[in-house]
Enzyme design. Structure first.
Site, short mmCIF file in Angstrom:
data_model
loop_
_atom_site.label_atom_id
_atom_site.label_comp_id
_atom_site.label_asym_id
_atom_site.label_seq_id
_atom_site.Cartn_x
_atom_site.Cartn_y
_atom_site.Cartn_z
N ASN A 9 -1.26 -5.13 -4.45
CA ASN A 9 -1.51 -6.34 -5.25
C ASN A 9 -3.02 -6.50 -5.31
O ASN A 9 -3.65 -6.94 -4.35
CB ASN A 9 -0.86 -7.55 -4.56
CG ASN A 9 -1.24 -8.85 -5.25
OD1 ASN A 9 -1.77 -8.85 -6.35
ND2 ASN A 9 -0.96 -9.98 -4.59
N TRP A 10 -3.57 -6.12 -6.46
CA TRP A 10 -5.04 -6.16 -6.58
C TRP A 10 -5.60 -7.57 -6.80
O TRP A 10 -6.81 -7.75 -6.78
CB TRP A 10 -5.48 -5.27 -7.76
CG TRP A 10 -5.52 -3.82 -7.41
CD1 TRP A 10 -5.19 -3.24 -6.22
CD2 TRP A 10 -5.94 -2.76 -8.28
NE1 TRP A 10 -5.38 -1.88 -6.28
CE2 TRP A 10 -5.84 -1.56 -7.54
CE3 TRP A 10 -6.39 -2.70 -9.60
CZ2 TRP A 10 -6.18 -0.32 -8.09
CZ3 TRP A 10 -6.72 -1.47 -10.15
CH2 TRP A 10 -6.61 -0.29 -9.39
N LYS A 11 -4.72 -8.52 -7.09
CA LYS A 11 -5.19 -9.89 -7.35
C LYS A 11 -6.21 -9.86 -8.49
O LYS A 11 -6.06 -9.07 -9.41
CB LYS A 11 -5.72 -10.53 -6.07
CG LYS A 11 -4.71 -10.35 -4.93
CD LYS A 11 -4.98 -11.19 -3.73
CE LYS A 11 -3.86 -10.96 -2.71
NZ LYS A 11 -3.90 -11.85 -1.58
N HIS A 95 4.02 -15.29 -6.33
CA HIS A 95 3.07 -15.07 -5.22
C HIS A 95 2.56 -16.43 -4.72
O HIS A 95 2.37 -17.35 -5.52
CB HIS A 95 1.92 -14.19 -5.67
CG HIS A 95 1.06 -13.74 -4.53
ND1 HIS A 95 0.06 -14.54 -4.03
CD2 HIS A 95 1.07 -12.62 -3.78
CE1 HIS A 95 -0.51 -13.91 -3.01
NE2 HIS A 95 0.08 -12.75 -2.84
N GLU A 97 -0.28 -17.42 -3.95
CA GLU A 97 -1.51 -17.90 -4.59
C GLU A 97 -1.20 -18.57 -5.93
O GLU A 97 -1.88 -19.50 -6.34
CB GLU A 97 -2.50 -16.74 -4.76
CG GLU A 97 -3.16 -16.41 -3.43
CD GLU A 97 -3.57 -14.95 -3.27
OE1 GLU A 97 -3.65 -14.23 -4.27
OE2 GLU A 97 -3.80 -14.55 -2.11
N GLU A 167 6.13 -12.93 2.52
CA GLU A 167 4.70 -13.04 2.77
C GLU A 167 4.39 -14.37 3.45
O GLU A 167 4.23 -15.39 2.77
CB GLU A 167 3.94 -12.95 1.44
CG GLU A 167 4.10 -11.61 0.75
CD GLU A 167 2.86 -11.25 -0.05
OE1 GLU A 167 2.35 -10.15 0.16
OE2 GLU A 167 2.38 -12.07 -0.86
N GLY A 173 -4.56 -12.45 3.69
CA GLY A 173 -6.02 -12.41 3.60
C GLY A 173 -6.71 -13.00 4.82
O GLY A 173 -7.90 -13.27 4.79
N SER A 213 -1.90 -9.11 5.31
CA SER A 213 -2.82 -8.33 6.15
C SER A 213 -2.27 -6.99 6.61
O SER A 213 -2.50 -6.57 7.75
CB SER A 213 -3.30 -9.17 7.35
OG SER A 213 -3.99 -10.32 6.90
N GLY A 234 -2.52 -6.51 -0.21
CA GLY A 234 -3.61 -7.09 -0.98
C GLY A 234 -4.92 -6.38 -0.70
O GLY A 234 -5.18 -5.28 -1.21
N GLY A 235 -5.75 -7.00 0.11
CA GLY A 235 -7.10 -6.50 0.39
C GLY A 235 -7.21 -5.00 0.63
O GLY A 235 -8.07 -4.33 0.05
P1 PGA Z 1 -3.45 -9.28 2.02
O1 PGA Z 1 -2.64 -9.88 0.77
O2 PGA Z 1 -2.90 -7.91 2.28
O3 PGA Z 1 -4.88 -9.28 1.59
O4 PGA Z 1 -3.20 -10.20 3.17
C1 PGA Z 1 -1.27 -9.68 0.62
C2 PGA Z 1 -0.80 -10.38 -0.63
O5 PGA Z 1 -1.29 -11.47 -0.92
O6 PGA Z 1 0.09 -9.87 -1.35
#
Ligand code: PGA
Length: 249
Positions: A9-11, A95, A97, A167, A173, A213, A234-235
């Protein structure tokens, strides 16, 4: 046996040029890897570059959101028709966010999910508790409620390729990962709820990913859990080497 799905997930990161650069490095690193399904969910603006780059490989490209209507006066939105026309196969839905910053509700998650399933996309539907909910001991209730609402009026037949991502919001994050045991417990709650809604057979086949994470260092212990059917990253998915290391945990 459920084939694991490792999803990036590149956001809101990377331009089309950076997308091409990522795949130039990532694809050779995972070539021939077919133990797991791999998908990279990019910002909409990068989808075309991503799809061009992965042509002829086993890697798929996904979106991070989709509207519930196929077209209309909805400024700034993207439809399933548009995603399919590009060659997109997967889409993240609900998601945290989006729930936190863009007024996404359980109801809109349900509408998006129905549209994605109807279109034949593979939706990755996100659920998860915030820290206060975990500390108050209401994690299971929160997960059950999110599932009930997200899956409202969807039959097992229609839910075909549904994927769920657990999640925990406090782990996104933050560098804090749920322990494999915490994650597996939450996955069992989700699977039991899916069994209530869709039946045992469907629930036994349902893939439930863990997200929050995930890094090359913790991927293998998480993926060793029988209940964990993959990861939403994500990250650590922004760097080709690091995401390839997670894929090959
Ligand atoms: P993260 O994000 O790996 O940076 O914690 C995961 C996500 O939001 O899908």
């Amino acid at each position: 046996m459920r084939k694991k799905l490792i999803a990036a997930n590149w956001k809101m990161y990377k331009t089309p040029d950076q997308t091409r650069e990522f795949f130039r490095e990532f694809l050779p690193a995972v070539s021939g890897h077919d133990r797991d399904e791999i998908v990279v969910c990019t910002p909409d603006i990068d989808l075309a570059a991503g799809i061009e780059a992965v042509k002829g490989t086993q890697v798929a490209v996904g979106a991070q959101n989709v509207h519930w209507k196929t077209e209309g006066a909805f400024t700034g939105e993207t439809s399933t028709t548009m995603l399919l026309a590009l060659g997109v196969t997967h889409v993240i839905i609900g998601h945290s966010e989006r729930r936190q910053y863009f007024c996404e509700t359980d109801d809109t998650v349900n509408m998006r999910l129905k549209a994605a399933l109807e279109a034949g996309l593979t939706p990755i539907c996100c659920v998860g508790e915030v820290l206060e909910e975990r500390e108050a001991g209401s994690t299971d209730d929160v997960l059950r409620r999110q599932c009930v609402r997200a899956f409202h009026a969807i039959s097992a037949k229609k839910a075909g390729n549904l994927v769920v991502a657990y999640e925990p919001v406090w782990a996104i994050g933050t560098g804090k990962t749920a322990t494999p045991e915490i994650a597996a417990e939450a996955h069992m709650v989700i699977r039991r709820e899916a069994a209530e809604i869709f039946g045992e057979d469907f629930a036994a086949k349902l893939r439930i990913l863990y997200g929050g994470s995930v890094k090359p260092e913790n991927a293998s212990v998480l993926m060793a859990q029988e209940e964990i059917d993959g990861a939403l990253v994500g990250g650590a998915s922004l760097d080709a080497k690091s995401f390839a290391a997670i894929v090959k945990y």
